[in-house]
Design an enzyme around this catalytic site. Structure first.
Site, PDB file in Angstrom:
ATOM      1  N   SER A   1       0.844  -1.188   0.000  1.00  0.00           N
ATOM      2  CA  SER A   1       0.000   0.000   0.000  1.00  0.00           C
ATOM      3  C   SER A   1       0.886   1.248   0.000  1.00  0.00           C
ATOM      4  O   SER A   1       1.689   1.432  -0.897  1.00  0.00           O
ATOM      5  CB  SER A   1      -0.954  -0.034   1.194  1.00  0.00           C
ATOM      6  OG  SER A   1      -1.956   0.938   1.059  1.00  0.00           O
TER       7      SER A   1
ATOM      8  N   HIS B   1      -7.661  -5.096  -1.478  1.00  0.00           N
ATOM      9  CA  HIS B   1      -6.485  -4.524  -0.815  1.00  0.00           C
ATOM     10  C   HIS B   1      -5.895  -5.476   0.218  1.00  0.00           C
ATOM     11  O   HIS B   1      -4.813  -5.244   0.733  1.00  0.00           O
ATOM     12  CB  HIS B   1      -6.867  -3.207  -0.151  1.00  0.00           C
ATOM     13  CG  HIS B   1      -5.723  -2.279   0.071  1.00  0.00           C
ATOM     14  ND1 HIS B   1      -4.978  -1.739  -0.962  1.00  0.00           N
ATOM     15  CD2 HIS B   1      -5.164  -1.793   1.215  1.00  0.00           C
ATOM     16  CE1 HIS B   1      -4.026  -0.961  -0.471  1.00  0.00           C
ATOM     17  NE2 HIS B   1      -4.124  -0.971   0.838  1.00  0.00           N
TER      18      HIS B   1
END
Length: 710
Positions: A566, A684
């Site tokens: 991320s 994610h």
């Protein structure tokens, strides 16, 4: 001899063709202009997922990567090791919540693909637990996951947000705790991958307040992931009759959390302006009116109800490391607020996405403090007098704190080498007892130790580096090292246990994790020094940590691997382009790489307060200067790189991984692999099924070990 030479020439030629290398990526130059600067983008076409060419390209890259990874030496042995660890009967509990003699918890129970939502009498009686929600029964394909759950005040009902495929786009379902049956109505679009979501019950359990994203037809398509509001639903009525409460004048990028005061009917709404760390707070009074008590510029970063009509808040006004104030609900004025706990040498934790750093009981405040990476609990009475706290593992992190009555609390604690366990602390007795909610690790780290050392960044800043190593390790440069980092959003990178780390240690590896600026480990100033136009400090900090591991004798550049995801993926991209000579392998997941176009995605707009915007000339210059995608240089010897992404990622558009992969594959001169592995059923990371966790981990370790020659 002549034939042999011709064969060698032919093989050399074929080795450079796409049949032996990654799929070729066509270039189609697009020129974007920012403040008079013309930026050429050869791979902008890879952004459009609706284009069949992009999907085909992604499929080809994914097939190529998986074939390479599946055929690496030792991969089957690794699969056996990873599967044995991740499917071991190692139960763990998290996200606890107590209601009227019931303890709710999320429970991971390998080899089940998804966690369970369970209820039990207490933390000492997991043998009496009952399953409320079994996701595999709901969805045998294991793609459904729980975003959050909230039990009603009496514990008879529980509202659960369910989303599919890692999308985090969650609808709320209500279940009977007694029977596990779904009852009532489904409330759509409560949770999202941009602003999250939340819910708070009324005292009688006959209705709840919830966060609501726009419904079809209410706003244009480009606004559907924005404009979160608070609405109210009465059980037994159609969702179309739900009542609007507050939020029509909130910012486009509002992120909302809800808290209901036990017994009174008051509701506290916390609104964050995107991912800025700036908050406003509102209270629904007993007269059913909404009253604003703080604004975004007041520097109040958390608020929670206290006893006797009070609210406790964490303030950073003239206190970068945080102080605690008490307000009365009668006036709720910051001017009249009383300082209960002044700012100290360590930072009061404030993490909007996690569990509250202040837990208030009848007579005490439990406060989580950051110590530069590790964390601990400190206890104060309601006047701010410090009291003796519970026992904490060395170099460890405190997770959630849950009040369980009589001022006692449950808290989780883990370290790099000790798995998580839940402890019961009774302040009146001063006792700390490990409960039955303990994670039994399938591996042992008794031969390892954890040390905290410090690298010196470019500007002289001391950067902590947490190092997990075998006892007696030799500092002769012979050790393979895996170094991780993050550095963003004020998020604290704390010690975490991972049984899979044993695989790395058994291959002679040393694991290290740096606490970089941009995080909140040393307060808000530490965060500010790594955000917006100061972001380069984060990369300098990590570069210094890499150099430290080399200079201290742990390793050499040829034996150094780095890892991040991320915002940590952005960090990896910056290290690839800024320090390709310092490491041999890069593992980067769900990362941000094109800093000039990141804000065009829905969640990218929420990130503007952290990264900045190309619309501001100074911020554009900073973004362009470090943007990994724009700083790849042709004919440069880049390290081996494995990019990992999820096709359904709502937080970081997978286009970043596609574009960065294409650019690096075209530019690198090292001959080392640049692979892109895409999971079609994940996002994610939230809600990833166990089978995919195993497969991903096998590929991760196989690539890492093979590229380092282990």
């Amino acid at each position: 001899m002549r034939k042999a030479k011709l064969l060698l020439v032919l093989l050399t030629f074929l080795a450079g063709c796409s049949v032996y290398g990654p799929p070729q990526t066509p270039k189609a130059a697009v020129v974007n202009e920012y403040h008079g600067v013309k930026v050429v983008d050869q791979y902008q076409w890879l952004e459009d997922w609706d284009d069949q060419r992009v999907q085909s390209w992604s499929d080809e890259q994914n097939a190529y990567a998986r074939k390479k990874l599946d055929n690496l030496p030792g991969v089957e042995e690794l699969r056996e090791q990873v599967t044995k660890i991740l499917t071991a009967q190692s139960v763990s509990y998290y996200s606890l919540c107590r209601r009227e003699g019931k303890l709710f918890a999320m429970k991971r129970q390998p080899p089940l693909e998804q966690p369970l939502l369970v209820v039990m009498p207490s933390a000492q009686e997991p043998q009496s637990e009952r399953i409320i929600v079994d996701l595999v029964k709901i969805d045998p394909g294991a793609s459904t996951s729980i975003d959050f759950y909230v039990p009603s005040p009496d514990g008879s009902l529980v509202a659960v947000s369910l989303s599919v495929g890692g999308s985090e786009s969650g609808d709320v379902h209500v279940y009977s705790v007694k029977t596990g049956e779904q009852i009532g109505e489904v409330i759509a679009r409560v949770n999202g991958g941009t602003a999250g979501g939340d819910l708070a019950w009324t005292p009688d359990g006959k209705g709840f307040y919830y966060t609501r994203y726009p419904r079809a037809g209410e706003r244009p398509a480009e606004d559907m992931d924005f404009y979160q509001q608070v609405w109210f639903h009465k059980m037994g009525t159609p969702p179309g009759e739900d009542r609007y409460e507050i939020g029509s004048d909130f910012p486009r990028i509002a992120e909302i959390k809800l808290e209901a005061e036990t017994g009174s009917g008051r509701v506290l709404v916390t609104v964050q302006y995107g991912d800025s760390g700036r908050f406003a707070h509102y209270v629904r009074t007993l007269r059913r009116q909404w009253k604003q008590i703080t604004d975004y510029d007041d520097q109040i970063v958390q608020a929670t109800f206290g006893p006797d009509d009070t609210i406790f808040v964490i303030s950073r006004a003239d206190a970068s490391r945080g102080k605690i104030l008490k307000l009365t609900l009668a006036d709720a004025s910051l001017d009249e607020a009383q300082i209960i706990v002044p700012e100290g040498d360590d930072s009061i934790v404030s993490d909007f996405a996690g569990h509250p750093p202040i837990v208030v009981t009848s007579n005490r405040l439990y406060v989580t403090y950051q110590l530069g990476g590790p964390s601990e609990i400190r206890i104060f009475d309601l006047r701010g007098q410090r009291q003796a706290g519970p026992e904490i593992l060395p170099v460890s992190s405190v997770g959630q704190i849950v009040a369980v009555g009589d001022d006692a609390v449950l808290y989780s604690n883990s370290s790099y080498i000790e798995p998580a366990a839940w402890y019961l602390f009774r302040p009146d007795e001063g006792t700390t007892v490990k409960t039955a909610l303990v994670t039994e690790s399938p591996v042992n780290f008794s031969d390892c130790e954890v040390v905290r050392e410090y690298a010196t960044s470019k500007d002289g800043t001391k950067v902590p580096v947490n190092i997990v190593r075998r006892k007696g390790v030799k500092l002769d440069g012979s050790n393979p090292v895996l170094l991780g980092g993050y550095g963003g959003y004020g998020i604290n990178i704390e010690p975490r246990f991972s049984a899979l780390r044993r695989i790395w240690i058994d291959h002679g590896g040393v694991y290290a994790q740096a606490n970089l600026r941009g995080g909140g480990e040393f307060g808000e100033q530490w965060h500010k020094e790594g955000m917006l136009t100061n972001k380069q400090n984060v990369f300098d900090d990590f570069g210094a940590a890499m150099q430290y591991m080399i200079d201290a004798g742990y390793t050499t550049p040829e034996k150094l691997a780095i890892v991040g995801g991320s915002n940590g993926g952005l960090l990896m991209g910056a290290m690839i382009t800024q320090h390709p000579e310092l490491c041999r392998v890069v593992l980067s997941s769900v990362g941000i790489y094109d800093m000039l176009r990141v804000e065009l995605a829905p969640n990218g707009e929420f990130n503007i307060p952290e990264f900045g915007t190309v619309k501001n000339i100074d911020q554009f210059r900073a973004l362009y200067a470090y943007s990994p995608y724009h700083n790849v240089t042709d004919r440069t010897a880049y390290p081996s790189v494995l990019f990992l992404t999820g096709a359904n990622d709502p937080r970081v558009d997978p286009m970043h991984s596609r574009k960065m992969t294409a650019r690096l594959q075209a530019a690198t001169s090292s001959g080392r692999p640049v692979l892109l592995r895409t999971s079609s059923k994940t996002g994610h990371g939230s809600g990833t099924p166990l089978t995919e966790q195993i497969d991903r981990s096998v590929h991760y370790h196989a690539f890492l070990l093979n590229e380092l020659g282990l």
